[in-house]
Design a protein around this motif. Structure first.
Motif, PDB file in Angstrom:
ATOM      1  N   ALA A 111     110.765 -23.914   4.593  1.00  0.00           N
ATOM      2  CA  ALA A 111     111.460 -23.199   3.527  1.00  0.00           C
ATOM      3  C   ALA A 111     111.531 -24.045   2.252  1.00  0.00           C
ATOM      4  O   ALA A 111     111.273 -23.542   1.146  1.00  0.00           O
ATOM      5  N   GLY A 112     111.889 -25.315   2.413  1.00  0.00           N
ATOM      6  CA  GLY A 112     112.003 -26.201   1.259  1.00  0.00           C
ATOM      7  C   GLY A 112     110.700 -26.360   0.494  1.00  0.00           C
ATOM      8  O   GLY A 112     110.654 -26.140  -0.722  1.00  0.00           O
ATOM      9  N   PRO A 113     109.614 -26.753   1.159  1.00  0.00           N
ATOM     10  CA  PRO A 113     108.333 -26.888   0.461  1.00  0.00           C
ATOM     11  C   PRO A 113     107.879 -25.601  -0.218  1.00  0.00           C
ATOM     12  O   PRO A 113     107.322 -25.643  -1.325  1.00  0.00           O
ATOM     13  N   LEU A 114     108.116 -24.458   0.412  1.00  0.00           N
ATOM     14  CA  LEU A 114     107.703 -23.184  -0.176  1.00  0.00           C
ATOM     15  C   LEU A 114     108.456 -22.917  -1.475  1.00  0.00           C
ATOM     16  O   LEU A 114     107.845 -22.601  -2.506  1.00  0.00           O
ATOM     17  N   VAL A 115     109.764 -23.045  -1.440  1.00  0.00           N
ATOM     18  CA  VAL A 115     110.576 -22.774  -2.627  1.00  0.00           C
ATOM     19  C   VAL A 115     110.273 -23.769  -3.742  1.00  0.00           C
ATOM     20  O   VAL A 115     110.074 -23.395  -4.912  1.00  0.00           O
ATOM     21  N   LYS A 116     110.200 -25.050  -3.379  1.00  0.00           N
ATOM     22  CA  LYS A 116     110.004 -26.084  -4.399  1.00  0.00           C
ATOM     23  C   LYS A 116     108.606 -26.046  -4.997  1.00  0.00           C
ATOM     24  O   LYS A 116     108.412 -26.382  -6.163  1.00  0.00           O
ATOM     25  N   SER A 117     107.614 -25.633  -4.227  1.00  0.00           N
ATOM     26  CA  SER A 117     106.250 -25.577  -4.738  1.00  0.00           C
ATOM     27  C   SER A 117     106.048 -24.403  -5.689  1.00  0.00           C
ATOM     28  O   SER A 117     105.382 -24.535  -6.719  1.00  0.00           O
ATOM     29  N   LEU A 118     106.618 -23.250  -5.347  1.00  0.00           N
ATOM     30  CA  LEU A 118     106.388 -22.065  -6.172  1.00  0.00           C
ATOM     31  C   LEU A 118     107.407 -21.912  -7.291  1.00  0.00           C
ATOM     32  O   LEU A 118     107.063 -21.467  -8.384  1.00  0.00           O
ATOM     33  N   GLY A 119     108.661 -22.257  -7.018  1.00  0.00           N
ATOM     34  CA  GLY A 119     109.693 -22.028  -8.012  1.00  0.00           C
ATOM     35  C   GLY A 119     110.173 -20.583  -7.995  1.00  0.00           C
ATOM     36  O   GLY A 119     109.588 -19.715  -7.339  1.00  0.00           O
ATOM     37  N   VAL A 142     116.756 -23.954  -3.052  1.00  0.00           N
ATOM     38  CA  VAL A 142     116.976 -23.453  -4.415  1.00  0.00           C
ATOM     39  C   VAL A 142     117.939 -24.362  -5.162  1.00  0.00           C
ATOM     40  O   VAL A 142     117.733 -24.683  -6.341  1.00  0.00           O
ATOM     41  N   ALA A 143     118.992 -24.808  -4.483  1.00  0.00           N
ATOM     42  CA  ALA A 143     119.951 -25.716  -5.113  1.00  0.00           C
ATOM     43  C   ALA A 143     119.272 -27.003  -5.547  1.00  0.00           C
ATOM     44  O   ALA A 143     119.510 -27.503  -6.664  1.00  0.00           O
ATOM     45  N   SER A 144     118.407 -27.553  -4.692  1.00  0.00           N
ATOM     46  CA  SER A 144     117.685 -28.780  -5.034  1.00  0.00           C
ATOM     47  C   SER A 144     116.736 -28.541  -6.203  1.00  0.00           C
ATOM     48  O   SER A 144     116.596 -29.398  -7.081  1.00  0.00           O
ATOM     49  N   LEU A 145     116.101 -27.390  -6.207  1.00  0.00           N
ATOM     50  CA  LEU A 145     115.187 -27.050  -7.301  1.00  0.00           C
ATOM     51  C   LEU A 145     115.931 -26.987  -8.629  1.00  0.00           C
ATOM     52  O   LEU A 145     115.444 -27.467  -9.659  1.00  0.00           O
ATOM     53  N   LYS A 146     117.106 -26.417  -8.603  1.00  0.00           N
ATOM     54  CA  LYS A 146     117.895 -26.310  -9.833  1.00  0.00           C
ATOM     55  C   LYS A 146     118.343 -27.685 -10.314  1.00  0.00           C
ATOM     56  O   LYS A 146     118.399 -27.942 -11.521  1.00  0.00           O
ATOM     57  N   ASP A 147     118.663 -28.572  -9.390  1.00  0.00           N
ATOM     58  CA  ASP A 147     119.076 -29.922  -9.771  1.00  0.00           C
ATOM     59  C   ASP A 147     117.961 -30.664 -10.501  1.00  0.00           C
ATOM     60  O   ASP A 147     118.214 -31.500 -11.373  1.00  0.00           O
ATOM     61  N   LEU A 148     116.723 -30.343 -10.123  1.00  0.00           N
ATOM     62  CA  LEU A 148     115.571 -31.017 -10.719  1.00  0.00           C
ATOM     63  C   LEU A 148     115.016 -30.280 -11.932  1.00  0.00           C
ATOM     64  O   LEU A 148     114.210 -30.839 -12.681  1.00  0.00           O
ATOM     65  N   GLY A 149     115.440 -29.023 -12.122  1.00  0.00           N
ATOM     66  CA  GLY A 149     114.859 -28.194 -13.169  1.00  0.00           C
ATOM     67  C   GLY A 149     115.652 -28.184 -14.451  1.00  0.00           C
ATOM     68  O   GLY A 149     116.564 -28.984 -14.655  1.00  0.00           O
ATOM     69  N   ASP A 150     115.280 -27.206 -15.315  1.00  0.00           N
ATOM     70  CA  ASP A 150     115.987 -27.097 -16.592  1.00  0.00           C
ATOM     71  C   ASP A 150     117.143 -26.108 -16.461  1.00  0.00           C
ATOM     72  O   ASP A 150     117.312 -25.428 -15.455  1.00  0.00           O
ATOM     73  N   LYS A 151     117.920 -26.009 -17.526  1.00  0.00           N
ATOM     74  CA  LYS A 151     119.115 -25.177 -17.493  1.00  0.00           C
ATOM     75  C   LYS A 151     118.793 -23.690 -17.405  1.00  0.00           C
ATOM     76  O   LYS A 151     119.669 -22.886 -17.068  1.00  0.00           O
ATOM     77  N   ASN A 152     117.555 -23.301 -17.701  1.00  0.00           N
ATOM     78  CA  ASN A 152     117.178 -21.897 -17.624  1.00  0.00           C
ATOM     79  C   ASN A 152     117.195 -21.376 -16.187  1.00  0.00           C
ATOM     80  O   ASN A 152     117.226 -20.169 -15.956  1.00  0.00           O
ATOM     81  N   ASP A 153     117.140 -22.301 -15.226  1.00  0.00           N
ATOM     82  CA  ASP A 153     117.125 -21.910 -13.818  1.00  0.00           C
ATOM     83  C   ASP A 153     118.526 -21.779 -13.221  1.00  0.00           C
ATOM     84  O   ASP A 153     118.667 -21.323 -12.082  1.00  0.00           O
ATOM     85  N   GLU A 154     119.540 -22.171 -13.963  1.00  0.00           N
ATOM     86  CA  GLU A 154     120.879 -22.277 -13.391  1.00  0.00           C
ATOM     87  C   GLU A 154     121.399 -20.950 -12.855  1.00  0.00           C
ATOM     88  O   GLU A 154     122.076 -20.905 -11.830  1.00  0.00           O
ATOM     89  N   ASP A 155     121.102 -19.858 -13.539  1.00  0.00           N
ATOM     90  CA  ASP A 155     121.632 -18.557 -13.143  1.00  0.00           C
ATOM     91  C   ASP A 155     120.678 -17.770 -12.254  1.00  0.00           C
ATOM     92  O   ASP A 155     120.985 -16.646 -11.852  1.00  0.00           O
ATOM     93  N   LYS A 156     119.518 -18.338 -11.932  1.00  0.00           N
ATOM     94  CA  LYS A 156     118.536 -17.621 -11.124  1.00  0.00           C
ATOM     95  C   LYS A 156     118.870 -17.727  -9.640  1.00  0.00           C
ATOM     96  O   LYS A 156     119.442 -18.709  -9.180  1.00  0.00           O
TER      97      LYS A 156
END
Length: 270
Positions: A111-119, A142-156
């Motif tokens: 699950a982690g690799p799938l979410v983090k790879s695609l976004g 998803v939480a980890s992805l948001k921590d590493l991403g930009d603020k545009n992902d916060e509400d996704k």
């Protein structure tokens, strides 16, 4: 087999013609359904049906590219690693607006690799959630992805469907009764803020159309519990051999593969 290479015989499949035929059949069946329900008490927007083109085991060139060039943007994959590779290859080729649905069994450790790879922009739905363990893994990814991403992902959020075993077959995944479904939804709603339950999914038994009716009943009960309109919950049911019957019985999303892309080759799959 490479996800980008053509294989013998697949150059001769007219993907655009197949896709147009499937779309026409979907629109015709959905229109008939809409006319039928317009005279009833149903408030469903029954003319809206999403086609998920199931491209598992199929190479990007020429098959997926032909479907893309014919206007298809929603694709479904059954294998996590294959989806990760295809999404990366398509993005590298400049095709950045594809919306991927994961429609196969998903091991929690993938699950982690799938979410983090695609976004969250490319992976729009995981259709096969039937355990809290998998939901938690997706939520944490998803939480980890948001921590590493930009603020545009916060509400996704990541869209998910709850998979229902409507046939009762031991070979099929999914929750097996409505109480189990309700409990799972309540647990996900309370503990997985980065996931959004967008609908229900089933595979059903071949030729047993009552499986579709069962999923419709589940949606009614789930919508009541969630205090939302039934129109807010998708019904993913129906494949190449029965998608028209699924639409007649209420599907809002159908998963069609071999009718578009031809028979599949599983020789390279474990």
């Amino acid at each position: 087999m490479s996800t980008t290479d053509a294989t013998t015989g697949e150059d001769f499949i007219d993907i655009e013609a197949n896709l147009n035929e499937v779309q026409s059949r979907i629109q015709t069946t959905a229109s008939i359904r809409s006319n039928s329900t317009s005279n009833s008490n149903s408030n469903s927007n029954s003319n809206a049906v999403q086609l998920i083109a199931v491209s598992k085991t199929k190479p990007i060139q020429p098959l997926l590219l032909q479907a893309y060039q014919a206007g298809q943007r929603y694709f479904g994959e059954n294998y996590a690693q294959e989806l990760i590779q295809k999404a990366a290859d398509m993005e590298q080729m400049g095709y950045t607006d594809i919306k991927w649905h994961f429609i196969g069994p998903l091991q929690s450790n993938k699950a982690g690799p799938l979410v983090k790879s695609l976004g969250l922009d490319k992976l729009v739905c995981v259709e096969t959630v039937s355990t809290l363990k998998l939901a938690n893994k997706l939520n944490n990814a998803v939480a980890s992805l948001k921590d590493l991403g930009d603020k545009n992902d916060e509400d996704k959020t990541l869209g998910i469907y709850i998979q229902i075993n409507t046939s009762g077959e031991e070979s099929k995944s999914g929750v097996s009764n409505v109480n189990q479904c309700m409990d799972l939804i309540q647990q996900i709603t309370s503990s997985c803020p980065h996931l959004k339950i967008n609908g229900l999914m089933t595979i059903g038994a071949p030729g047993d159309y009552t499986c579709f009716d069962t999923l419709v009943d589940y949606r009614r009960d789930v919508a009541e519990m969630m205090e939302v309109s039934v129109d807010e919950l998708s019904l993913s049911m129906g494949m190449s051999g029965d998608f028209e019957e699924a639409i007649r019985r209420g599907a809002t999303s159908v998963r069609v593969g071999s009718t578009i892309f031809g028979a599949r080759d599983y020789s390279n799959k474990k």
